[in-house]
Motif scaffolding. Sequence first.
Motif, mmCIF file in Angstrom:
data_model
loop_
_atom_site.group_PDB
_atom_site.id
_atom_site.type_symbol
_atom_site.label_atom_id
_atom_site.label_comp_id
_atom_site.label_asym_id
_atom_site.label_seq_id
_atom_site.Cartn_x
_atom_site.Cartn_y
_atom_site.Cartn_z
ATOM 1 N N MET B 78 31.871 -18.468 -2.297
ATOM 2 C CA MET B 78 30.700 -19.138 -2.866
ATOM 3 C C MET B 78 30.680 -18.945 -4.376
ATOM 4 N N LEU B 79 30.981 -17.729 -4.830
ATOM 5 C CA LEU B 79 31.011 -17.449 -6.272
ATOM 6 C C LEU B 79 32.028 -18.346 -6.968
ATOM 7 N N ASP B 85 32.199 -25.295 -10.127
ATOM 8 C CA ASP B 85 31.296 -26.436 -10.172
ATOM 9 C C ASP B 85 30.783 -26.687 -11.594
ATOM 10 N N LYS B 86 30.940 -25.676 -12.452
ATOM 11 C CA LYS B 86 30.445 -25.819 -13.820
ATOM 12 C C LYS B 86 31.394 -26.626 -14.691
ATOM 13 N N LEU B 184 27.587 -28.036 -3.430
ATOM 14 C CA LEU B 184 27.039 -27.959 -4.782
ATOM 15 C C LEU B 184 27.013 -29.326 -5.452
ATOM 16 N N LYS B 185 28.039 -30.127 -5.160
ATOM 17 C CA LYS B 185 28.069 -31.475 -5.742
ATOM 18 C C LYS B 185 26.866 -32.283 -5.269
ATOM 19 N N ILE B 210 19.089 -23.196 -6.192
ATOM 20 C CA ILE B 210 20.322 -23.792 -5.677
ATOM 21 C C ILE B 210 20.668 -23.253 -4.288
ATOM 22 N N PHE B 211 20.631 -21.925 -4.140
ATOM 23 C CA PHE B 211 21.021 -21.332 -2.857
ATOM 24 C C PHE B 211 20.164 -21.859 -1.691
ATOM 25 N N PRO B 212 18.835 -21.903 -1.843
ATOM 26 C CA PRO B 212 18.040 -22.445 -0.717
ATOM 27 C C PRO B 212 18.371 -23.907 -0.417
ATOM 28 N N SER B 213 18.697 -24.665 -1.455
ATOM 29 C CA SER B 213 18.989 -26.080 -1.183
ATOM 30 C C SER B 213 20.342 -26.250 -0.503
#
Lengths: 450, 295
Positions: B78-79, B85-86, B184-185, B210-213
Motif C-alpha cells: 500500500m505504501l 501514485d504521486k 488510488l486512481k 484516502i484510506f477510508p475511501s
Amino acid sequence: MTNTSNRLQSLRDSSVSRRNFVIGSGAAAVGGAALLAACGDDETAPAATTTAAAPATTAAAETGVGTTTLGSNYSDANPKAALAAAVAATGVDTEINTIDHNTYQDNFNTYVQQPDDVMAWFAGYRMRAFASKGVVGDISDVWDNLDGMSGAFRSASSGLDGNQYFVPLYFYPWAVHYRKSLFADNGYDIPANWDEFKALCDTMEADGLIPLCAANDGRWPQMGMFDMLNLRINGYDFHVSLMGGREDWEDARVQNVFSTWEEILPYYQPDANGRTWQDAANNLGDKSAGMYLLGTFVVSNFDREAQADIIDDIDFFLFPEVNPEHGQDAIEAPIDGFMMAAEPANEAGAKALLTGLGSVEAIDAYLSVDPAVVAANSNADTSGYNALQRKSAEAVATASYIAQFLDRDTDPDFAANVVGVGIADFLATPGSIGTILADIEAKKQTFTFE
Amino acid sequence: MVGVPAALHIGLVWIPATLTVILSFAEWDNLAPLSDIRDVGFRNYWFIFTVFEGDLFGALFNNFVLIIWLTVCSAVGMLFAYLLDKNIRGSRFYQSVYYFPVVLSLAVVGFIWKSTMFSRDRGLLNTLWPGGPIDFVGDGTKIFSFDLPFLDPALGLSKNFAALLVAMAWRHIGYIMVMYLAGLKAVDQALREAAAIDGCNEWQAFRRVIFPSLKPINVIVVVITAIEALRAYDIIAALNEPRGTDVMGTLVTKSLLGEGSGRVGFGSAYGVVMLLLCLGFIIWYVINHYRESEL
C-alpha cells in the motif's frame, strides 16, 4: 522426491554455472524461467509415443501376438532411445508410451489401475507392495523361459507369495567413488576397514581436501550412507527386518549406526541437506573433494565428450568393512525392470515382450545405446563394458547379499516422510539423535508395512 | 444462467470436499478396489494430533506466521502504491519492477530462487554475503524459537522459512501494490483537494480521507492476504526440500501425492483441518459482507 530413478534420469540439472546467474536479476529470472520451461516441456508431453519397429524375421512376430503396449518412465533422451532399441530387439510389436519419470512415479498408484500391458518399475518392496495387492500380474511362467538370471535376481523379482512379478533389466551399484589420479598423486591407498577409512579422511583434510562429498537434496542421497553403515554394522538380515518394520528404531543396533556415522560427519562437506547430488559430484570432478558415496550414475553428471577425462578417471571401491562379522558381504544395487498388468489387453504379447526384455539380446541392445548401467542378465555381452561397468558387475556378482535401497526396501511413505526427515534432522543436529529415533519409532507404529 | 455454474461448483468443489471429510475417517491405500476402504473412526485424527503433532502444530504455526507476514507485506504494498501514485519521476519503471514478480507463478518464483538466490554453493545471496555460506534451502535450524510445554519440537522461525518469507514478500508486495494503485486512481481528486484546503497534513489526509475511501479495496486485500497465507503451497513445496518448512498445504499433499500416497485417510485428515481453518475465515467474511450490504 524419493524417486530413486531420478538419479539416473535427471542428470544435467547442475550444468548451469554460477556466472550465468549473477549477471543481473532480470536476466537471472529469464534464465530460470527458461530452465523451468525446459522442465515443463518434459512434463507436458505425457504420451510421446514411439513405436519400436519389429524386425519381421523374429520369432515373436511370426507367432503373431499383435501389438503390445509398454508404459515407460525412460523419459530422458539416452535411456529412451536405449529402451526403444531393447524393445526392437525383442521382436514384439510394441507401442511405447513414454511419460516423464517424475510424473510416472508420482501417479503410479493411479496408473497401475488402468495400465499398459507392461510397465517399467523397480524391484524390491516397491514391486512387492503392488504384487501383494493383486494389481500386477503373476509372470512365473515367463521366468521359466528366462536364461541367465541369477537366483539373487529371481528373489528380487519375487512377491511375498514366492511367485515372480518382475523382469529385471539392469542395475547400478552404490560404492565410494574417487578420482584415480588424485589418489595416485597423493599416494592414498584404498581403505579396507573403518579405521583406515577415517585415517584417510584425516589425511585428506590435512591435504586441504574435503574428504567426503555430501548431498541430500531430495532426501534420498544420505539414505545410501545409512544403508551402507547399517549393512556393514548389523548385516543384511537386520536391514531387511528393519525395513520391514519389525525392528525397534530405538534399538542399540540402530543407535550404533548413527553413532558410527557421527564419527565421519566432521569430514562431510558442510550443509549437506541443501546440496544436490550433481553439485557434490562437481566437487569430486574438480578434485576439491576426495570421495563420494553414490550410485555409479555419478559419472553421468559429467559430459561424455567435454569431460571424458574426468569420467575415465573415476573409479570406486566398496564401502569399507566396519564389523568383521559382516565384512563387505552386502552391496546396494537398485534394479530396474518391468511388471505386467493384472489383466493385460494382450497377455500373450505382454509375456512375449517380458521374455524378450529379460533376454540377452534386449539388454545388449540397451547397453549399446546407453552404457551407464550394468546388465541383469549374466549372459549379456560385457565386451563393450567400460572399466566401471565391469567393476560394477563384478562387485555385485561377488556380493553375498544385494539390497535395493532404503526407499525401495520399505513403505515409500515411511521412507520419504519419516526416515528421510529423520536423517536430514540428524545431519543438521547429530546431538538430537535420541529424540529423532524416538520420533521415527512412534511414527513407525502408524504404518502397517503390508 | 446461474444454475450451470452453480452445479459445476457443487460438483467440482463441494462434493470433493465432502468426500475428503468422509475419507479422513477411513483407511485406504489409493488402489482399487474401493471396497477395500475401511472405516477407522477418528484414528487418523488421533495420529495427527498425537504422533505427528510436531508436524501438525509446526505447520499451523507457520501458516499463522504467514498471515502476519503477508499482512505486513500488504501494508508495504500500500505504501509503495501511495508513493507511486504521486507521479514521481520514473513511476512507470518502478511499477514494472515491482509488478514483474506477480506475472510469474509462485512455483516458478520458487524454482528461480532455489537455484539462483538461495543455493549454498552458487546462489547470489551467498555470493554477496560476506560471512560463511548459509544453506537457505536445507537449513531447518531455528533463528529464534520458543518451547511450548505440550509440544516437542520448539516452534520458531527457521533460516529456510525466513528465506521463504523473503521470496513470498517479493511477489506479494507487487500484487497488493497494483490493487491499491488501481484503487488510488479511482479516489476522487476533489476529496484530496478538499482535504488540502482544510489544512490536513499528508498523514491526516491519508488516514482520514484516502484510506477510508479505499474500503472496497481494503476488504479485497484482507481476503487475498488471508487466503494466500492459508493456502500457501507452491513456493513452499519448491523451496522446502529437504529439511525445511511445512505448512498445511504441503502436509496434505505429502500423504496424498507421489509414490507415498498410500495414506489417503491421513492426508484427508490434514485437509479437513485446513478446510475448517478456511471455513472459519470464509464464514467471518460472508457475515461481514452481508452486514455491509444491509447497511
